[in-house]
Design a protein around this motif. Sequence first.
Motif, PDB file in Angstrom:
ATOM      1  N   VAL A 150      -5.240  -1.652   4.371  1.00  0.00           N
ATOM      2  CA  VAL A 150      -6.256  -0.615   4.256  1.00  0.00           C
ATOM      3  C   VAL A 150      -7.081  -0.534   5.539  1.00  0.00           C
ATOM      4  O   VAL A 150      -7.324   0.553   6.072  1.00  0.00           O
ATOM      5  CB  VAL A 150      -7.161  -0.882   3.030  1.00  0.00           C
ATOM      6  N   ALA A 151      -7.505  -1.683   6.056  1.00  0.00           N
ATOM      7  CA  ALA A 151      -8.316  -1.692   7.275  1.00  0.00           C
ATOM      8  C   ALA A 151      -7.544  -1.088   8.444  1.00  0.00           C
ATOM      9  O   ALA A 151      -8.104  -0.340   9.250  1.00  0.00           O
ATOM     10  CB  ALA A 151      -8.753  -3.111   7.606  1.00  0.00           C
ATOM     11  N   GLY A 152      -6.275  -1.378   8.538  1.00  0.00           N
ATOM     12  CA  GLY A 152      -5.453  -0.810   9.606  1.00  0.00           C
ATOM     13  C   GLY A 152      -5.345   0.693   9.502  1.00  0.00           C
ATOM     14  O   GLY A 152      -5.387   1.404  10.507  1.00  0.00           O
ATOM     15  N   ALA A 153      -5.205   1.203   8.280  1.00  0.00           N
ATOM     16  CA  ALA A 153      -5.113   2.648   8.088  1.00  0.00           C
ATOM     17  C   ALA A 153      -6.439   3.329   8.420  1.00  0.00           C
ATOM     18  O   ALA A 153      -6.459   4.409   9.018  1.00  0.00           O
ATOM     19  CB  ALA A 153      -4.696   2.966   6.656  1.00  0.00           C
ATOM     20  N   ILE A 154      -7.544   2.696   8.064  1.00  0.00           N
ATOM     21  CA  ILE A 154      -8.860   3.256   8.396  1.00  0.00           C
ATOM     22  C   ILE A 154      -9.050   3.277   9.915  1.00  0.00           C
ATOM     23  O   ILE A 154      -9.488   4.274  10.488  1.00  0.00           O
ATOM     24  CB  ILE A 154      -9.985   2.479   7.689  1.00  0.00           C
ATOM     25  N   LEU A 155      -8.708   2.182  10.573  1.00  0.00           N
ATOM     26  CA  LEU A 155      -8.835   2.127  12.033  1.00  0.00           C
ATOM     27  C   LEU A 155      -7.887   3.106  12.721  1.00  0.00           C
ATOM     28  O   LEU A 155      -8.214   3.671  13.765  1.00  0.00           O
ATOM     29  CB  LEU A 155      -8.606   0.711  12.535  1.00  0.00           C
ATOM     30  N   ALA A 156      -6.717   3.318  12.141  1.00  0.00           N
ATOM     31  CA  ALA A 156      -5.804   4.327  12.679  1.00  0.00           C
ATOM     32  C   ALA A 156      -6.430   5.713  12.579  1.00  0.00           C
ATOM     33  O   ALA A 156      -6.296   6.530  13.490  1.00  0.00           O
ATOM     34  CB  ALA A 156      -4.470   4.289  11.938  1.00  0.00           C
ATOM     35  N   MET A 183       0.842  -1.163   0.000  1.00  0.00           N
ATOM     36  CA  MET A 183       0.000   0.000   0.000  1.00  0.00           C
ATOM     37  C   MET A 183       0.897   1.239   0.000  1.00  0.00           C
ATOM     38  O   MET A 183       1.833   1.324   0.788  1.00  0.00           O
ATOM     39  CB  MET A 183      -0.902  -0.025   1.241  1.00  0.00           C
ATOM     40  N   THR A 184       0.570   2.172  -0.850  1.00  0.00           N
ATOM     41  CA  THR A 184       1.375   3.384  -0.922  1.00  0.00           C
ATOM     42  C   THR A 184       1.026   4.318   0.228  1.00  0.00           C
ATOM     43  O   THR A 184      -0.027   4.198   0.861  1.00  0.00           O
ATOM     44  CB  THR A 184       1.144   4.126  -2.250  1.00  0.00           C
ATOM     45  N   ILE A 185       1.904   5.251   0.480  1.00  0.00           N
ATOM     46  CA  ILE A 185       1.707   6.215   1.560  1.00  0.00           C
ATOM     47  C   ILE A 185       0.466   7.071   1.302  1.00  0.00           C
ATOM     48  O   ILE A 185      -0.279   7.388   2.224  1.00  0.00           O
ATOM     49  CB  ILE A 185       2.961   7.104   1.702  1.00  0.00           C
ATOM     50  N   TRP A 186       0.233   7.414   0.039  1.00  0.00           N
ATOM     51  CA  TRP A 186      -0.913   8.269  -0.273  1.00  0.00           C
ATOM     52  C   TRP A 186      -2.232   7.546  -0.058  1.00  0.00           C
ATOM     53  O   TRP A 186      -3.208   8.152   0.402  1.00  0.00           O
ATOM     54  CB  TRP A 186      -0.790   8.808  -1.693  1.00  0.00           C
ATOM     55  N   ILE A 187      -2.274   6.279  -0.374  1.00  0.00           N
ATOM     56  CA  ILE A 187      -3.495   5.503  -0.120  1.00  0.00           C
ATOM     57  C   ILE A 187      -3.710   5.369   1.383  1.00  0.00           C
ATOM     58  O   ILE A 187      -4.838   5.461   1.875  1.00  0.00           O
ATOM     59  CB  ILE A 187      -3.424   4.130  -0.810  1.00  0.00           C
ATOM     60  N   ALA A 188      -2.627   5.168   2.130  1.00  0.00           N
ATOM     61  CA  ALA A 188      -2.743   5.079   3.585  1.00  0.00           C
ATOM     62  C   ALA A 188      -3.244   6.396   4.175  1.00  0.00           C
ATOM     63  O   ALA A 188      -4.067   6.396   5.093  1.00  0.00           O
ATOM     64  CB  ALA A 188      -1.392   4.708   4.191  1.00  0.00           C
ATOM     65  N   THR A 189      -2.769   7.513   3.645  1.00  0.00           N
ATOM     66  CA  THR A 189      -3.223   8.821   4.119  1.00  0.00           C
ATOM     67  C   THR A 189      -4.702   9.007   3.816  1.00  0.00           C
ATOM     68  O   THR A 189      -5.474   9.467   4.664  1.00  0.00           O
ATOM     69  CB  THR A 189      -2.397   9.941   3.465  1.00  0.00           C
ATOM     70  N   LEU A 190      -5.106   8.617   2.624  1.00  0.00           N
ATOM     71  CA  LEU A 190      -6.516   8.707   2.239  1.00  0.00           C
ATOM     72  C   LEU A 190      -7.375   7.818   3.129  1.00  0.00           C
ATOM     73  O   LEU A 190      -8.431   8.235   3.616  1.00  0.00           O
ATOM     74  CB  LEU A 190      -6.685   8.328   0.767  1.00  0.00           C
ATOM     75  N   VAL A 210      -2.182  10.497  10.917  1.00  0.00           N
ATOM     76  CA  VAL A 210      -1.851   9.282  11.675  1.00  0.00           C
ATOM     77  C   VAL A 210      -1.731   8.094  10.727  1.00  0.00           C
ATOM     78  O   VAL A 210      -0.816   7.277  10.858  1.00  0.00           O
ATOM     79  CB  VAL A 210      -2.890   9.032  12.789  1.00  0.00           C
ATOM     80  N   GLY A 211      -2.630   8.000   9.738  1.00  0.00           N
ATOM     81  CA  GLY A 211      -2.509   6.939   8.741  1.00  0.00           C
ATOM     82  C   GLY A 211      -1.198   7.024   7.980  1.00  0.00           C
ATOM     83  O   GLY A 211      -0.532   6.020   7.736  1.00  0.00           O
ATOM     84  N   ILE A 239      -4.812   8.034  19.754  1.00  0.00           N
ATOM     85  CA  ILE A 239      -3.390   7.770  19.514  1.00  0.00           C
ATOM     86  C   ILE A 239      -2.567   9.022  19.809  1.00  0.00           C
ATOM     87  O   ILE A 239      -1.531   8.953  20.484  1.00  0.00           O
ATOM     88  CB  ILE A 239      -3.157   7.297  18.065  1.00  0.00           C
ATOM     89  N   LEU A 240      -3.024  10.175  19.349  1.00  0.00           N
ATOM     90  CA  LEU A 240      -2.285  11.412  19.586  1.00  0.00           C
ATOM     91  C   LEU A 240      -2.311  11.816  21.060  1.00  0.00           C
ATOM     92  O   LEU A 240      -1.323  12.331  21.580  1.00  0.00           O
ATOM     93  CB  LEU A 240      -2.833  12.527  18.706  1.00  0.00           C
ATOM     94  N   ALA A 241      -3.425  11.567  21.740  1.00  0.00           N
ATOM     95  CA  ALA A 241      -3.481  11.861  23.173  1.00  0.00           C
ATOM     96  C   ALA A 241      -2.509  10.970  23.943  1.00  0.00           C
ATOM     97  O   ALA A 241      -1.820  11.430  24.853  1.00  0.00           O
ATOM     98  CB  ALA A 241      -4.901  11.673  23.692  1.00  0.00           C
ATOM     99  N   GLN A 242      -2.442   9.706  23.564  1.00  0.00           N
ATOM    100  CA  GLN A 242      -1.513   8.787  24.221  1.00  0.00           C
ATOM    101  C   GLN A 242      -0.072   9.188  23.918  1.00  0.00           C
ATOM    102  O   GLN A 242       0.785   9.134  24.798  1.00  0.00           O
ATOM    103  CB  GLN A 242      -1.779   7.356  23.741  1.00  0.00           C
ATOM    104  N   LEU A 243       0.188   9.597  22.702  1.00  0.00           N
ATOM    105  CA  LEU A 243       1.531  10.035  22.333  1.00  0.00           C
ATOM    106  C   LEU A 243       1.935  11.284  23.106  1.00  0.00           C
ATOM    107  O   LEU A 243       3.090  11.443  23.484  1.00  0.00           O
ATOM    108  CB  LEU A 243       1.597  10.300  20.821  1.00  0.00           C
ATOM    109  N   GLY A 244       0.972  12.151  23.384  1.00  0.00           N
ATOM    110  CA  GLY A 244       1.251  13.346  24.161  1.00  0.00           C
ATOM    111  C   GLY A 244       1.601  13.052  25.606  1.00  0.00           C
ATOM    112  O   GLY A 244       2.223  13.874  26.281  1.00  0.00           O
ATOM    113  N   GLU A 245       1.232  11.885  26.100  1.00  0.00           N
ATOM    114  CA  GLU A 245       1.540  11.506  27.476  1.00  0.00           C
ATOM    115  C   GLU A 245       2.930  10.906  27.615  1.00  0.00           C
ATOM    116  O   GLU A 245       3.433  10.767  28.729  1.00  0.00           O
ATOM    117  CB  GLU A 245       0.505  10.493  27.988  1.00  0.00           C
ATOM    118  N   VAL A 246       3.555  10.546  26.515  1.00  0.00           N
ATOM    119  CA  VAL A 246       4.882   9.946  26.564  1.00  0.00           C
ATOM    120  C   VAL A 246       5.887  11.021  26.954  1.00  0.00           C
ATOM    121  O   VAL A 246       5.902  12.124  26.397  1.00  0.00           O
ATOM    122  CB  VAL A 246       5.245   9.320  25.194  1.00  0.00           C
ATOM    123  N   ARG A 247       6.752  10.720  27.886  1.00  0.00           N
ATOM    124  CA  ARG A 247       7.686  11.705  28.415  1.00  0.00           C
ATOM    125  C   ARG A 247       8.646  12.233  27.343  1.00  0.00           C
ATOM    126  O   ARG A 247       8.975  13.408  27.318  1.00  0.00           O
ATOM    127  CB  ARG A 247       8.464  11.075  29.557  1.00  0.00           C
TER     128      ARG A 247
END
Length: 136
Positions: A82-88, A1-8, A69-70, A95-103
């Motif tokens: 594709v399903a993983g990118a959609i779920l992401a 899967m290309t990066i652009w498809i993952a972003t979409l 994030v995708g 995911i971003l809130a959890q990443l913000g908690e990382v020291r």
Amino acid sequence: MTIWIATLCGGVGGSIRGILALYRGITTWLQQRRTVLGSPLGRPRLADAADWTAELVGMAAQIVIGGLVGFFLTNAGTVTGVAGAILAGVSAPAILAQLGEVRLTQNLVAGATDDQVPPVADLRDDGVDNGVRHGE
């Protein structure tokens, strides 16, 4: 899967929250219309059922962060389908809130350099933490 498809796909996943919010507003409006059917007060307007501007702005923001994030998770090799990118994209705010908690992330945002960041404790099964034996 290309990066652009993952972003979409991440953006599509991000839009799901907004679509569900729009659907909730429409069903609220339909219920309001059914309860006042035949009432002299008149039927409620669709514009009064929800804050549509806020819902659309929220959906646009979620599409953007879902796409990002995708993009990043696919680029890092964490997501491969594709399903993983959609779920992401769906879970992008979490995911971003959890990443913000990382020291490390907090230190990078604050502008700390490597020599200012204290070492992370490496507690092993042998009770040694960075070369210091505990309990002595």
